[in-house]
Design a protein around this motif. Sequence first.
Motif, PDB file in Angstrom:
ATOM      1  N   LYS A  35       0.828  -1.060   0.023  1.00 53.96           N
ATOM      2  CA  LYS A  35      -0.038  -0.041   0.088  1.00 53.96           C
ATOM      3  C   LYS A  35       0.992   1.178   0.031  1.00 53.96           C
ATOM      4  N   MET A  36       1.954   1.236   0.780  1.00 56.31           N
ATOM      5  CA  MET A  36       2.888   2.327   0.886  1.00 56.31           C
ATOM      6  C   MET A  36       3.725   2.383  -0.789  1.00 56.31           C
ATOM      7  N   GLU A  37       4.030   1.472  -1.107  1.00 57.96           N
ATOM      8  CA  GLU A  37       4.730   1.468  -2.353  1.00 57.96           C
ATOM      9  C   GLU A  37       3.859   1.905  -3.544  1.00 57.96           C
ATOM     10  N   GLU A  38       2.705   1.202  -3.563  1.00 55.26           N
ATOM     11  CA  GLU A  38       1.910   1.314  -4.829  1.00 55.26           C
ATOM     12  C   GLU A  38       0.474   2.202  -4.491  1.00 55.26           C
ATOM     13  N   GLY A  39       0.532   2.363  -3.367  1.00 58.77           N
ATOM     14  CA  GLY A  39      -0.738   3.071  -3.139  1.00 58.77           C
ATOM     15  C   GLY A  39      -2.090   2.421  -3.323  1.00 58.77           C
ATOM     16  N   SER A  40      -2.103   1.084  -3.205  1.00 64.77           N
ATOM     17  CA  SER A  40      -3.226   0.218  -3.359  1.00 64.77           C
ATOM     18  C   SER A  40      -3.071  -0.988  -2.625  1.00 64.77           C
ATOM     19  N   ALA A  41      -4.087  -1.534  -2.123  1.00 71.32           N
ATOM     20  CA  ALA A  41      -4.146  -2.841  -1.353  1.00 71.32           C
ATOM     21  C   ALA A  41      -4.092  -4.054  -2.436  1.00 71.32           C
ATOM     22  N   LEU A  42      -3.223  -5.123  -1.866  1.00 74.20           N
ATOM     23  CA  LEU A  42      -3.028  -6.310  -2.957  1.00 74.20           C
ATOM     24  C   LEU A  42      -3.978  -7.291  -2.189  1.00 74.20           C
ATOM     25  N   GLU A  43      -4.533  -8.350  -3.432  1.00 71.94           N
ATOM     26  CA  GLU A  43      -5.464  -9.359  -2.967  1.00 71.94           C
ATOM     27  C   GLU A  43      -4.781 -10.338  -1.741  1.00 71.94           C
ATOM     28  N   VAL A  85      -8.188  -5.338   8.482  1.00 72.51           N
ATOM     29  CA  VAL A  85      -7.487  -5.341   7.132  1.00 72.51           C
ATOM     30  C   VAL A  85      -8.568  -5.475   6.010  1.00 72.51           C
ATOM     31  N   LEU A  86      -9.769  -6.235   6.201  1.00 72.67           N
ATOM     32  CA  LEU A  86     -10.702  -6.456   5.267  1.00 72.67           C
ATOM     33  C   LEU A  86     -11.600  -5.025   4.808  1.00 72.67           C
ATOM     34  N   GLN A  87     -11.787  -4.287   5.922  1.00 73.77           N
ATOM     35  CA  GLN A  87     -12.306  -2.984   5.831  1.00 73.77           C
ATOM     36  C   GLN A  87     -11.394  -2.215   4.835  1.00 73.77           C
ATOM     37  N   ALA A  88     -10.202  -2.034   5.155  1.00 75.04           N
ATOM     38  CA  ALA A  88      -9.320  -1.422   4.128  1.00 75.04           C
ATOM     39  C   ALA A  88      -9.357  -1.894   2.868  1.00 75.04           C
ATOM     40  N   ILE A  89      -9.460  -3.062   2.571  1.00 77.82           N
ATOM     41  CA  ILE A  89      -9.582  -3.587   1.157  1.00 77.82           C
ATOM     42  C   ILE A  89     -10.870  -3.129   0.570  1.00 77.82           C
ATOM     43  N   ALA A  90     -12.004  -3.472   1.477  1.00 72.69           N
ATOM     44  CA  ALA A  90     -13.128  -3.058   0.815  1.00 72.69           C
ATOM     45  C   ALA A  90     -13.422  -1.719   0.502  1.00 72.69           C
ATOM     46  N   ALA A  91     -12.523  -0.804   1.224  1.00 70.30           N
ATOM     47  CA  ALA A  91     -12.855   0.585   0.904  1.00 70.30           C
ATOM     48  C   ALA A  91     -11.907   1.209  -0.082  1.00 70.30           C
ATOM     49  N   ASP A  92     -11.047   0.320  -0.574  1.00 66.67           N
ATOM     50  CA  ASP A  92      -9.673   0.934  -1.332  1.00 66.67           C
ATOM     51  C   ASP A  92     -10.466   0.785  -2.882  1.00 66.67           C
ATOM     52  N   PRO A  93     -10.655   2.167  -3.290  1.00 62.53           N
ATOM     53  CA  PRO A  93     -11.083   2.006  -4.757  1.00 62.53           C
ATOM     54  C   PRO A  93     -10.114   1.410  -5.875  1.00 62.53           C
ATOM     55  N   GLY A  94      -8.702   1.360  -5.289  1.00 63.70           N
ATOM     56  CA  GLY A  94      -7.794   0.823  -6.255  1.00 63.70           C
ATOM     57  C   GLY A  94      -7.814  -0.881  -6.273  1.00 63.70           C
ATOM     58  N   ASP A  96      -9.056  -4.513  -6.844  1.00 60.10           N
ATOM     59  CA  ASP A  96     -10.145  -5.093  -7.827  1.00 60.10           C
ATOM     60  C   ASP A  96     -11.265  -5.349  -7.312  1.00 60.10           C
ATOM     61  N   THR A  97     -12.345  -5.094  -7.936  1.00 56.72           N
ATOM     62  CA  THR A  97     -13.921  -5.300  -7.610  1.00 56.72           C
ATOM     63  C   THR A  97     -14.212  -6.768  -6.867  1.00 56.72           C
ATOM     64  N   GLN A  98     -13.444  -7.680  -7.614  1.00 58.71           N
ATOM     65  CA  GLN A  98     -13.713  -9.029  -7.076  1.00 58.71           C
ATOM     66  C   GLN A  98     -12.996  -9.360  -5.687  1.00 58.71           C
ATOM     67  N   VAL A  99     -12.129  -8.554  -5.444  1.00 50.41           N
ATOM     68  CA  VAL A  99     -11.386  -8.604  -4.081  1.00 50.41           C
ATOM     69  C   VAL A  99     -12.084  -7.943  -3.174  1.00 50.41           C
ATOM     70  N   ARG A 100     -12.709  -6.716  -3.514  1.00 53.76           N
ATOM     71  CA  ARG A 100     -13.465  -6.010  -2.675  1.00 53.76           C
ATOM     72  C   ARG A 100     -14.733  -6.938  -2.097  1.00 53.76           C
ATOM     73  N   GLU A 101     -15.532  -7.429  -3.296  1.00 47.58           N
ATOM     74  CA  GLU A 101     -16.398  -8.144  -2.942  1.00 47.58           C
ATOM     75  C   GLU A 101     -16.243  -9.204  -1.775  1.00 47.58           C
ATOM     76  N   GLU A 102     -15.109 -10.091  -2.200  1.00 49.00           N
ATOM     77  CA  GLU A 102     -14.675 -11.118  -1.080  1.00 49.00           C
ATOM     78  C   GLU A 102     -14.444 -10.377   0.290  1.00 49.00           C
ATOM     79  N   ALA A 103     -13.835  -9.470   0.298  1.00 45.78           N
ATOM     80  CA  ALA A 103     -13.577  -8.786   1.451  1.00 45.78           C
ATOM     81  C   ALA A 103     -14.862  -8.421   2.291  1.00 45.78           C
ATOM     82  N   GLU A 104     -15.937  -7.943   1.526  1.00 50.79           N
ATOM     83  CA  GLU A 104     -17.130  -7.683   2.128  1.00 50.79           C
ATOM     84  C   GLU A 104     -17.915  -8.834   2.525  1.00 50.79           C
TER      85      GLU A 104
END
Length: 180
Positions: A35-43, A85-94, A96-104
């Motif tokens: 997140k720090m290096e790329e500005g987005s959460a990884l799966e 961790v899951l909330q951060a992934i779900a809220a991150d617009p960067g 992937d949609t599938q990753v956010r849905e799985e986090a939710e």
Amino acid sequence: MLSSIVLRRQALLRFGLFVLLAAALTVYVGLKRAKMEEGSALEPPQAEEESLEDAAETMLLAPKADFFSDSRLERERAASRETEVLQAIAADPGSDTQVREEAERRLMKITRDLRLETQIEGLLRSKGFEDALAFITAEGVIITVMAESLEPKQVAQVADIAMNCLGIGAEQVNIIARPE
């Protein structure tokens, strides 16, 4: 025979907790760095799906001064960490949609499981058991009851509560008597 199974299970569960904690720390550090290096959460890795369940199962047999209270507290901490961790992934617009849905989806499961575990524990205390812990796993539920031993009638009573609350069969209910 039952005591040897429980002892083997204890060793496996303790090893599982060690592996779980190492994996969770690795995932957490990796996600923060990414997140720090790329500005987005990884799966998150696939193993994260059962990490909370593994921690819960391991806590059931770990020796502690106040086992029931400490286990409840650790369960809440593990759920809180995973939820964060899951909330951060779900809220991150960067993400992937599938990753956010799985986090939710995983967030909803954690909330549901904690509610059902608390419900089972309350019902067991209302039936006269001094204390109890319930941990929902992928295979069913593990219930630890504060008692030197359990009579067949008590085992049936514990299993019945779990089966009714969770809609599962008796083969998916593991009951452990543990004196405090």
